[in-house]
Design a protein around this motif. Sequence first.
Motif, PDB file in Angstrom:
ATOM      1  N   SER A 153       0.833  -1.198   0.000  1.00 19.01           N
ATOM      2  CA  SER A 153       0.000   0.000   0.000  1.00 19.01           C
ATOM      3  C   SER A 153       0.869   1.250   0.000  1.00 19.01           C
ATOM      4  O   SER A 153       0.552   2.239  -0.677  1.00 19.01           O
ATOM      5  N   VAL A 154       2.009   1.205   0.694  1.00 27.52           N
ATOM      6  CA  VAL A 154       2.939   2.339   0.657  1.00 27.52           C
ATOM      7  C   VAL A 154       3.498   2.511  -0.747  1.00 27.52           C
ATOM      8  O   VAL A 154       3.623   3.631  -1.267  1.00 27.52           O
ATOM      9  N   LEU A 155       3.790   1.371  -1.400  1.00 28.38           N
ATOM     10  CA  LEU A 155       4.331   1.445  -2.757  1.00 28.38           C
ATOM     11  C   LEU A 155       3.328   2.025  -3.732  1.00 28.38           C
ATOM     12  O   LEU A 155       3.673   2.818  -4.616  1.00 28.38           O
ATOM     13  N   LEU A 156       2.066   1.671  -3.552  1.00 25.48           N
ATOM     14  CA  LEU A 156       1.039   2.224  -4.433  1.00 25.48           C
ATOM     15  C   LEU A 156       0.905   3.725  -4.220  1.00 25.48           C
ATOM     16  O   LEU A 156       0.727   4.482  -5.184  1.00 25.48           O
ATOM     17  N   LEU A 157       1.005   4.169  -2.961  1.00 24.15           N
ATOM     18  CA  LEU A 157       0.965   5.599  -2.688  1.00 24.15           C
ATOM     19  C   LEU A 157       2.121   6.309  -3.368  1.00 24.15           C
ATOM     20  O   LEU A 157       1.965   7.359  -3.999  1.00 24.15           O
ATOM     21  N   ALA A 159       3.817   5.295  -5.998  1.00 25.15           N
ATOM     22  CA  ALA A 159       3.647   5.272  -7.452  1.00 25.15           C
ATOM     23  C   ALA A 159       2.616   6.303  -7.895  1.00 25.15           C
ATOM     24  O   ALA A 159       2.773   6.959  -8.932  1.00 25.15           O
ATOM     25  N   LEU A 160       1.553   6.453  -7.103  1.00 26.21           N
ATOM     26  CA  LEU A 160       0.524   7.437  -7.426  1.00 26.21           C
ATOM     27  C   LEU A 160       1.091   8.846  -7.432  1.00 26.21           C
ATOM     28  O   LEU A 160       0.903   9.625  -8.365  1.00 26.21           O
ATOM     29  N   ILE A 161       1.870   9.162  -6.368  1.00 23.62           N
ATOM     30  CA  ILE A 161       2.436  10.504  -6.289  1.00 23.62           C
ATOM     31  C   ILE A 161       3.427  10.727  -7.419  1.00 23.62           C
ATOM     32  O   ILE A 161       3.453  11.790  -8.052  1.00 23.62           O
ATOM     33  N   ALA A 162       4.230   9.704  -7.722  1.00 28.39           N
ATOM     34  CA  ALA A 162       5.217   9.848  -8.794  1.00 28.39           C
ATOM     35  C   ALA A 162       4.538  10.070 -10.134  1.00 28.39           C
ATOM     36  O   ALA A 162       4.953  10.932 -10.910  1.00 28.39           O
ATOM     37  N   ALA A 163       3.482   9.314 -10.411  1.00 30.21           N
ATOM     38  CA  ALA A 163       2.818   9.443 -11.704  1.00 30.21           C
ATOM     39  C   ALA A 163       2.174  10.821 -11.847  1.00 30.21           C
ATOM     40  O   ALA A 163       2.268  11.455 -12.902  1.00 30.21           O
ATOM     41  N   ILE A 164       1.528  11.294 -10.769  1.00 24.84           N
ATOM     42  CA  ILE A 164       0.906  12.611 -10.843  1.00 24.84           C
ATOM     43  C   ILE A 164       1.962  13.689 -11.006  1.00 24.84           C
ATOM     44  O   ILE A 164       1.791  14.645 -11.756  1.00 24.84           O
ATOM     45  N   TYR A 165       3.106  13.521 -10.312  1.00 22.63           N
ATOM     46  CA  TYR A 165       4.154  14.527 -10.417  1.00 22.63           C
ATOM     47  C   TYR A 165       4.705  14.599 -11.826  1.00 22.63           C
ATOM     48  O   TYR A 165       4.999  15.678 -12.333  1.00 22.63           O
TER      49      TYR A 165
ATOM     50  N   VAL B  79      -0.374  -6.257  -8.472  1.00 25.10           N
ATOM     51  CA  VAL B  79      -0.342  -4.897  -7.919  1.00 25.10           C
ATOM     52  C   VAL B  79       0.922  -4.167  -8.364  1.00 25.10           C
ATOM     53  O   VAL B  79       0.884  -2.999  -8.775  1.00 25.10           O
ATOM     54  N   LEU B  80       2.059  -4.874  -8.338  1.00 22.71           N
ATOM     55  CA  LEU B  80       3.298  -4.254  -8.784  1.00 22.71           C
ATOM     56  C   LEU B  80       3.250  -3.910 -10.266  1.00 22.71           C
ATOM     57  O   LEU B  80       3.793  -2.887 -10.683  1.00 22.71           O
ATOM     58  N   ALA B  81       2.617  -4.762 -11.060  1.00 26.23           N
ATOM     59  CA  ALA B  81       2.509  -4.459 -12.485  1.00 26.23           C
ATOM     60  C   ALA B  81       1.683  -3.199 -12.708  1.00 26.23           C
ATOM     61  O   ALA B  81       2.008  -2.386 -13.576  1.00 26.23           O
ATOM     62  N   ALA B  82       0.635  -3.021 -11.920  1.00 20.23           N
ATOM     63  CA  ALA B  82      -0.180  -1.819 -12.050  1.00 20.23           C
ATOM     64  C   ALA B  82       0.613  -0.573 -11.692  1.00 20.23           C
ATOM     65  O   ALA B  82       0.599   0.429 -12.425  1.00 20.23           O
ATOM     66  N   ALA B  83       1.352  -0.638 -10.579  1.00 15.60           N
ATOM     67  CA  ALA B  83       2.140   0.521 -10.160  1.00 15.60           C
ATOM     68  C   ALA B  83       3.217   0.839 -11.192  1.00 15.60           C
ATOM     69  O   ALA B  83       3.441   2.007 -11.547  1.00 15.60           O
ATOM     70  N   GLU B  84       3.870  -0.215 -11.707  1.00 17.53           N
ATOM     71  CA  GLU B  84       4.938   0.004 -12.668  1.00 17.53           C
ATOM     72  C   GLU B  84       4.401   0.531 -13.987  1.00 17.53           C
ATOM     73  O   GLU B  84       5.020   1.399 -14.610  1.00 17.53           O
ATOM     74  N   ALA B  85       3.230   0.070 -14.398  1.00 17.78           N
ATOM     75  CA  ALA B  85       2.650   0.576 -15.640  1.00 17.78           C
ATOM     76  C   ALA B  85       2.288   2.048 -15.498  1.00 17.78           C
ATOM     77  O   ALA B  85       2.521   2.837 -16.420  1.00 17.78           O
TER      78      ALA B  85
END
Lengths: 173, 112
Positions: A153-157, A159-165, B79-85
């Motif tokens: 869940s931390v990683l998704l957070l 990734a979300l911030i990175a993508a928006i940035y 989940v990792l594939a989604a974040a990486e994509a």
Amino acid sequence: MTELSGSELLLNGVFYGFAFLLLVCAVGVAASKNIIRSAFWLLGVLFTVSALYALMKADFLFVTQILVYVGGILILIVFAVMLTHRISDVNVSNESASSPIALVAVACTVGIIIIAVFSYKWQSSAWPPDIRQTKLVGEALMGEYILPFEVMSVLLLAALIAAIYFVRKEIKR
Amino acid sequence: MELLYTQNPLLNMLVLSALLFGCGIYTIITRKNAVAILMGVELVLNSANLNLVAFNQLSVSTAGKPVVDGVVFTLFVIVLAAAEAAVALAIIIGIYRNLGTVDVDNAQSMKW
């Protein structure tokens, strides 16, 4: 060939049908000249992999694959294709530097993997246990695998911030 | 020679995922469009997921309890594939804004 019962014949037929469909769609992704067609072949691959999960009685993954991969990642890929595509160049937009060396290298790699797979006597059964996996997966995620769950869940957070940035619009003052 | 799916299911599933892996690698190494390379990465990840689920479901377990370790691992891979994509596509859109193209042969200078 020994006698196969009706249900064995059906299972064989379904598996080989889905396997052939999967390989056709994968070759379509690799060899298509138009990138939108590649994206739709990828849709075929993801749905067929989901069907193979259902064949192996992994019911939670069958639904999750469709929801996350098809409904999330593929939509994202199609959006990115739409945003980075010169619309005037519809015909040849997916050039590939195809060379026979690439084909030979990939064939050698896959050949080594297949030889390694064939060199062991696998103990396997084509009839998986008839359990519903959702409850077990939930208990595992909250019990034994709670740490990777929280890290994810931390990683998704992140990734979300990175993508928006990365895609934000600079405001020039 | 017992090679049918009902006689030796794990072998068939592993060979299928190896072929899918080969298609993914071929897509990665021959494509020029960055989004197409990402599609190849998704193919490779799906082949790994097929392997994980095959080992979880199709191997004969000697213990009595059903195990879902492979399925949980596959969930994490999804989940990792989604974040990486998401991050890779954000970078690709940034490259498109700066260079005007997503051809990976053009994005080769490390200069600012």
